[in-house]
Design a protein around this motif. Structure first.
Motif, PDB file in Angstrom:
ATOM      1  N   LYS A  33     -33.312 -29.756  98.889  1.00  0.00           N
ATOM      2  CA  LYS A  33     -34.664 -29.717  97.685  1.00  0.00           C
ATOM      3  C   LYS A  33     -35.533 -30.751  96.705  1.00  0.00           C
ATOM      4  CE  LYS A  33     -32.490 -24.581  97.910  1.00  0.00           C
ATOM      5  NZ  LYS A  33     -32.324 -23.801  96.974  1.00  0.00           N
ATOM      6  N   LEU A  34     -36.412 -30.410  97.213  1.00  0.00           N
ATOM      7  CA  LEU A  34     -36.932 -31.419  96.706  1.00  0.00           C
ATOM      8  C   LEU A  34     -38.360 -30.797  95.215  1.00  0.00           C
ATOM      9  CD1 LEU A  34     -41.101 -31.414  96.949  1.00  0.00           C
ATOM     10  CD2 LEU A  34     -39.361 -31.590  99.221  1.00  0.00           C
ATOM     11  N   LEU A  35     -38.265 -31.358  94.097  1.00  0.00           N
ATOM     12  CA  LEU A  35     -39.224 -30.840  92.931  1.00  0.00           C
ATOM     13  C   LEU A  35     -40.608 -31.599  93.549  1.00  0.00           C
ATOM     14  CD1 LEU A  35     -36.967 -32.235  90.567  1.00  0.00           C
ATOM     15  CD2 LEU A  35     -37.272 -29.933  91.123  1.00  0.00           C
ATOM     16  N   LEU A  36     -41.588 -30.470  93.510  1.00  0.00           N
ATOM     17  CA  LEU A  36     -43.240 -30.573  93.534  1.00  0.00           C
ATOM     18  C   LEU A  36     -43.962 -29.927  91.829  1.00  0.00           C
ATOM     19  CD1 LEU A  36     -44.854 -31.057  95.899  1.00  0.00           C
ATOM     20  CD2 LEU A  36     -45.121 -28.809  95.938  1.00  0.00           C
ATOM     21  N   THR A  37     -44.358 -30.976  91.181  1.00  0.00           N
ATOM     22  CA  THR A  37     -45.566 -30.921  90.317  1.00  0.00           C
ATOM     23  C   THR A  37     -46.269 -30.086  90.388  1.00  0.00           C
ATOM     24  OG1 THR A  37     -43.420 -32.442  88.715  1.00  0.00           O
ATOM     25  CG2 THR A  37     -45.925 -31.986  88.201  1.00  0.00           C
ATOM     26  N   ILE A  38     -47.509 -29.689  89.940  1.00  0.00           N
ATOM     27  CA  ILE A  38     -48.731 -28.962  90.105  1.00  0.00           C
ATOM     28  C   ILE A  38     -49.375 -28.967  88.879  1.00  0.00           C
ATOM     29  CG2 ILE A  38     -49.960 -26.752  91.327  1.00  0.00           C
ATOM     30  CD1 ILE A  38     -47.100 -26.202  92.650  1.00  0.00           C
ATOM     31  N   PHE A  39     -50.408 -29.302  88.916  1.00  0.00           N
ATOM     32  CA  PHE A  39     -51.767 -29.379  87.443  1.00  0.00           C
ATOM     33  C   PHE A  39     -52.064 -27.939  87.833  1.00  0.00           C
ATOM     34  CE2 PHE A  39     -49.753 -33.038  87.066  1.00  0.00           C
ATOM     35  CZ  PHE A  39     -49.506 -33.777  85.664  1.00  0.00           C
ATOM     36  N   LEU A  40     -52.377 -26.526  87.480  1.00  0.00           N
ATOM     37  CA  LEU A  40     -53.268 -26.361  87.269  1.00  0.00           C
ATOM     38  C   LEU A  40     -54.366 -26.123  86.198  1.00  0.00           C
ATOM     39  CD1 LEU A  40     -51.140 -23.127  88.032  1.00  0.00           C
ATOM     40  CD2 LEU A  40     -52.054 -24.192  89.270  1.00  0.00           C
ATOM     41  N   LYS A  41     -55.596 -27.107  86.737  1.00  0.00           N
ATOM     42  CA  LYS A  41     -56.476 -26.620  85.623  1.00  0.00           C
ATOM     43  C   LYS A  41     -57.505 -26.482  85.460  1.00  0.00           C
ATOM     44  CE  LYS A  41     -55.971 -32.688  86.180  1.00  0.00           C
ATOM     45  NZ  LYS A  41     -56.669 -33.573  86.146  1.00  0.00           N
ATOM     46  N   HIS A  42     -57.353 -26.242  83.616  1.00  0.00           N
ATOM     47  CA  HIS A  42     -58.657 -24.860  83.204  1.00  0.00           C
ATOM     48  C   HIS A  42     -59.823 -25.545  83.531  1.00  0.00           C
ATOM     49  CE1 HIS A  42     -55.490 -23.396  80.516  1.00  0.00           C
ATOM     50  NE2 HIS A  42     -55.424 -22.594  81.251  1.00  0.00           N
ATOM     51  N   ASP A  43     -60.289 -24.409  84.417  1.00  0.00           N
ATOM     52  CA  ASP A  43     -62.119 -24.702  84.051  1.00  0.00           C
ATOM     53  C   ASP A  43     -62.484 -24.125  83.164  1.00  0.00           C
ATOM     54  OD1 ASP A  43     -64.962 -25.132  84.950  1.00  0.00           O
ATOM     55  OD2 ASP A  43     -64.844 -23.391  86.667  1.00  0.00           O
ATOM     56  N   GLN A  44     -63.189 -24.759  82.308  1.00  0.00           N
ATOM     57  CA  GLN A  44     -63.698 -24.673  80.818  1.00  0.00           C
ATOM     58  C   GLN A  44     -65.216 -23.430  80.659  1.00  0.00           C
ATOM     59  OE1 GLN A  44     -63.366 -26.596  77.167  1.00  0.00           O
ATOM     60  NE2 GLN A  44     -61.313 -27.656  78.267  1.00  0.00           N
ATOM     61  N   SER A  45     -65.504 -23.538  82.346  1.00  0.00           N
ATOM     62  CA  SER A  45     -66.791 -23.143  82.501  1.00  0.00           C
ATOM     63  C   SER A  45     -66.897 -21.016  82.571  1.00  0.00           C
ATOM     64  CB  SER A  45     -67.405 -23.164  83.486  1.00  0.00           C
ATOM     65  OG  SER A  45     -67.175 -22.557  84.520  1.00  0.00           O
ATOM     66  N   MET A  46     -65.548 -20.527  82.125  1.00  0.00           N
ATOM     67  CA  MET A  46     -64.913 -19.480  82.626  1.00  0.00           C
ATOM     68  C   MET A  46     -64.311 -19.459  81.202  1.00  0.00           C
ATOM     69  SD  MET A  46     -64.454 -18.560  86.318  1.00  0.00           S
ATOM     70  CE  MET A  46     -62.979 -20.082  86.852  1.00  0.00           C
ATOM     71  N   THR A  47     -64.148 -18.360  81.167  1.00  0.00           N
ATOM     72  CA  THR A  47     -63.090 -17.965  79.828  1.00  0.00           C
ATOM     73  C   THR A  47     -61.238 -17.325  80.311  1.00  0.00           C
ATOM     74  OG1 THR A  47     -63.329 -15.689  79.525  1.00  0.00           O
ATOM     75  CG2 THR A  47     -64.767 -16.799  78.657  1.00  0.00           C
ATOM     76  N   LEU A  48     -61.134 -17.300  79.430  1.00  0.00           N
ATOM     77  CA  LEU A  48     -59.467 -16.903  80.438  1.00  0.00           C
ATOM     78  C   LEU A  48     -59.557 -15.800  80.773  1.00  0.00           C
ATOM     79  CD1 LEU A  48     -57.068 -18.559  77.586  1.00  0.00           C
ATOM     80  CD2 LEU A  48     -57.403 -18.974  79.577  1.00  0.00           C
TER      81      LEU A  48
END
Length: 247
Positions: A33-48
């Motif tokens: 198996k392999l590892l995968l790093t995923i960055f989910l970057k916030h878009d600050q033009s939207m609220t949470l």
């Protein structure tokens, strides 16, 4: 005549050997198996709330991670977004990519990097070998309320790895990072980016970590440091696939 009789036996042995070799190769691939790093970057033009609505409507929690894929960790890296590390067989790579494209886009901008666990390789070099596995409780419920810190050590490609290694060894990198009283949560090579280290520490050790990085990592790397918290215990109940593994 004797050789004619032996020929079928020889061919049978060759077939059995070939089949056993194929079986061995298949079993090795299944486990590899392999590892995968995923960055989910916030878009600050939207609220949470707006981001949450988009990913819920798009089926984010039902489709990521896909079946057969496990979460290694899932952090909020404050000032950056969410960082998830997944463990998966290579055959599931396209499924992960499709799940990201179909359910995370619009809510986040994304980056994905092939990853491997560096800690077992460098453990013998570290003066402080303390390593912890995060429990399933949110940080707010822990009696000893330690914080997490994500340290990004970006490679400078104007230097070779040997030159980088010589600089950080001479500067006492392995003797001073992590400082005593601080523990490694994970230490990965995120290919195409550098090394990403998550440390657990009491707030009183924050200045010691910062000084260790400034004194022993600068020149070898460019660095970024982000306050972090473990998101997995908070979102676990939302995920259809709750499979998780520890490194």
């Amino acid at each position: 005549m004797k050789y004619v009789l032996l020929l079928p036996l020889f061919l049978l042995q060759m077939i059995v050997h070939a089949q056993s070799t194929n079986t061995l190769n298949s079993s090795e691939k299944v486990d590899d198996k392999l590892l995968l790093t995923i960055f989910l970057k916030h878009d600050q033009s939207m609220t949470l709330n707006e981001i949450e609505k988009i990913r819920t409507d798009q089926g984010f929690y039902e489709n990521l991670p896909p079946e057969g894929v496990s979460v290694v960790n899932w952090f909020v890296v404050m000032g950056l977004g969410q960082v998830a590390v997944l463990e998966l067989p290579a055959s599931k790579l396209s499924a992960v990519n499709l799940a990201i494209e179909r359910t995370a886009w619009k809510a986040f901008t994304t980056e994905m990097y092939a990853t491997y666990n560096l800690y077992p390789i460098i453990e013998h070099k570290l003066k402080n070998k303390s390593k912890v596995t995060l429990d399933a409780k949110p940080s707010s419920e822990k009696a000893d309320d330690k914080l997490l810190l994500t340290v990004v050590l970006k490679h400078d490609q104007s230097m070779t790895l040997n030159e980088i290694e010589a600089i950080r060894t001479n500067q006492g990198f392995y003797k001073n990072l992590p400082p005593e009283g601080t523990s490694v949560v994970n230490w990965f090579v995120v290919m195409g980016l550098g090394q990403v280290v998550v440390l657990e520490l009491p707030a009183s050790k924050l200045s010691a970590v910062n000084l260790a990085i400034e004194r022993t990592a600068w020149k070898a790397f460019t660095t970024e440091i982000y306050p972090t918290y473990n998101l997995y215990p908070i979102i676990e109940n939302k995920l259809k696939n709750k499979s998780k593994v520890d490194y």
